[in-house]
Design a protein around this motif. Sequence first.
Motif, mmCIF file in Angstrom:
data_model
loop_
_atom_site.group_PDB
_atom_site.id
_atom_site.type_symbol
_atom_site.label_atom_id
_atom_site.label_comp_id
_atom_site.label_asym_id
_atom_site.label_seq_id
_atom_site.Cartn_x
_atom_site.Cartn_y
_atom_site.Cartn_z
ATOM 1 N N ARG A 120 0.829 -1.212 0.000
ATOM 2 C CA ARG A 120 0.000 0.000 0.000
ATOM 3 C C ARG A 120 0.860 1.256 0.000
ATOM 4 O O ARG A 120 2.033 1.234 0.343
ATOM 5 C CB ARG A 120 -0.918 0.018 1.222
ATOM 6 C CG ARG A 120 -2.044 -0.991 1.159
ATOM 7 C CD ARG A 120 -3.066 -0.718 2.264
ATOM 8 N NE ARG A 120 -4.250 -1.538 2.100
ATOM 9 C CZ ARG A 120 -4.382 -2.759 2.601
ATOM 10 N NH1 ARG A 120 -3.404 -3.296 3.317
ATOM 11 N NH2 ARG A 120 -5.488 -3.451 2.396
ATOM 12 N N ASP A 150 -5.405 4.812 0.904
ATOM 13 C CA ASP A 150 -5.254 3.641 0.037
ATOM 14 C C ASP A 150 -6.225 2.570 0.533
ATOM 15 O O ASP A 150 -5.938 1.842 1.483
ATOM 16 C CB ASP A 150 -3.820 3.125 0.080
ATOM 17 C CG ASP A 150 -3.539 2.078 -0.997
ATOM 18 O OD1 ASP A 150 -4.499 1.401 -1.432
ATOM 19 O OD2 ASP A 150 -2.365 1.918 -1.396
ATOM 20 N N GLY A 151 -7.380 2.506 -0.115
ATOM 21 C CA GLY A 151 -8.406 1.573 0.339
ATOM 22 C C GLY A 151 -8.905 1.961 1.721
ATOM 23 O O GLY A 151 -9.323 3.099 1.961
ATOM 24 N N ARG A 152 -8.826 1.021 2.656
ATOM 25 C CA ARG A 152 -9.291 1.267 4.017
ATOM 26 C C ARG A 152 -8.133 1.567 4.965
ATOM 27 O O ARG A 152 -8.241 1.380 6.164
ATOM 28 C CB ARG A 152 -10.092 0.066 4.510
ATOM 29 C CG ARG A 152 -11.448 -0.083 3.807
ATOM 30 C CD ARG A 152 -12.202 -1.329 4.234
ATOM 31 N NE ARG A 152 -11.578 -2.550 3.724
ATOM 32 C CZ ARG A 152 -10.844 -3.383 4.441
ATOM 33 N NH1 ARG A 152 -10.621 -3.144 5.720
ATOM 34 N NH2 ARG A 152 -10.326 -4.469 3.908
ATOM 35 N N ASP A 273 -12.740 7.609 -4.439
ATOM 36 C CA ASP A 273 -12.927 6.489 -3.519
ATOM 37 C C ASP A 273 -13.538 5.265 -4.198
ATOM 38 O O ASP A 273 -13.979 4.342 -3.525
ATOM 39 C CB ASP A 273 -13.800 6.916 -2.337
ATOM 40 C CG ASP A 273 -13.017 7.750 -1.341
ATOM 41 O OD1 ASP A 273 -11.781 7.733 -1.412
ATOM 42 O OD2 ASP A 273 -13.639 8.411 -0.498
#
Length: 304
Positions: A120, A150-152, A273
């Motif tokens: 990530r 980065d994502g969650r 997102d």
Amino acid sequence: MTRVVFLLAPRAYLLDIAGAADVFLAARSLGLPYELAYFAEEPDVPTAEGLPVRASTRVPALGRDDILVVPGGAGFTPGVAPAMRRGLDLLRVHHSAGGLVASVCAGTVALAEAGLLDGRRCTTHHDLQDDLAVRYPATTVVRDVLYVVDGRVASSAGMASGIDLALHLVATAHGPGVAGRIARSLVVYARRNGQQPVTGLLRHRNHLSDLVHRVQDLIETRFAEPLRLSSLARELGCSERTVTRHFVDAVGMTPLRYQHTLRLAHAEHLLADGSTLEEAARSAGFADSRSLRSLRKSKEPQHQ
């Protein structure tokens, strides 16, 4: 209700805690469903500034919509996340269950130690970036930005950048208009990030006209709805001409153009997102994806 739980380590920086916490506290004052909590290995947490704070030692029950935040502290260095054994376990469990984890400043080290940064992108305080990249080679350290999502997994750079990250999270969940109102209440203007659209609209709040701030509040609350200038003027008890004149003088655009700018900013948040163009257009109040695509294209720089 979204719980925002801060995982505190010994010698935590007060600004790392308070900056992000005040954003969510301000969101709650606007009626948004946020609840703040603080967890630590020991109930009394010494801070870097010497002011002790108290936290719960009971592991909080968390849902997918809740957020875990690790503020940085003087004890964090790449490879060392001080006295956070249960905190690291909680980060892993929450993330694996679909929850969002975030860090402020050196708190990024805790995310790395929990194994959540492999593959990530992240950022941290500039003094730690080189060591972080060497210590965790599976992680891509992004420089010269205020935060990275980065994502969650979210991370922010220096201490005050926790405010920027928290504003971004609120803007993503509730729209940039809400983030603008919060920034105004915190007297934070023109916060921007090199990587993602954040709250560039906040520069339009850097004026002293109470009338225009009230117009902006009304538009930001209902930016996805059809709005008539006559309705805005009626709610404010003045003429349409007065609203337009004061608004253009303070903001540099008409109220309608401002509404379109809000819609575009909200759509950009959603697209960043992972939303589709159609989903972003619908949520932002556009008639269809073609309208959004046309407006985005008109904002692109024109090359000679």
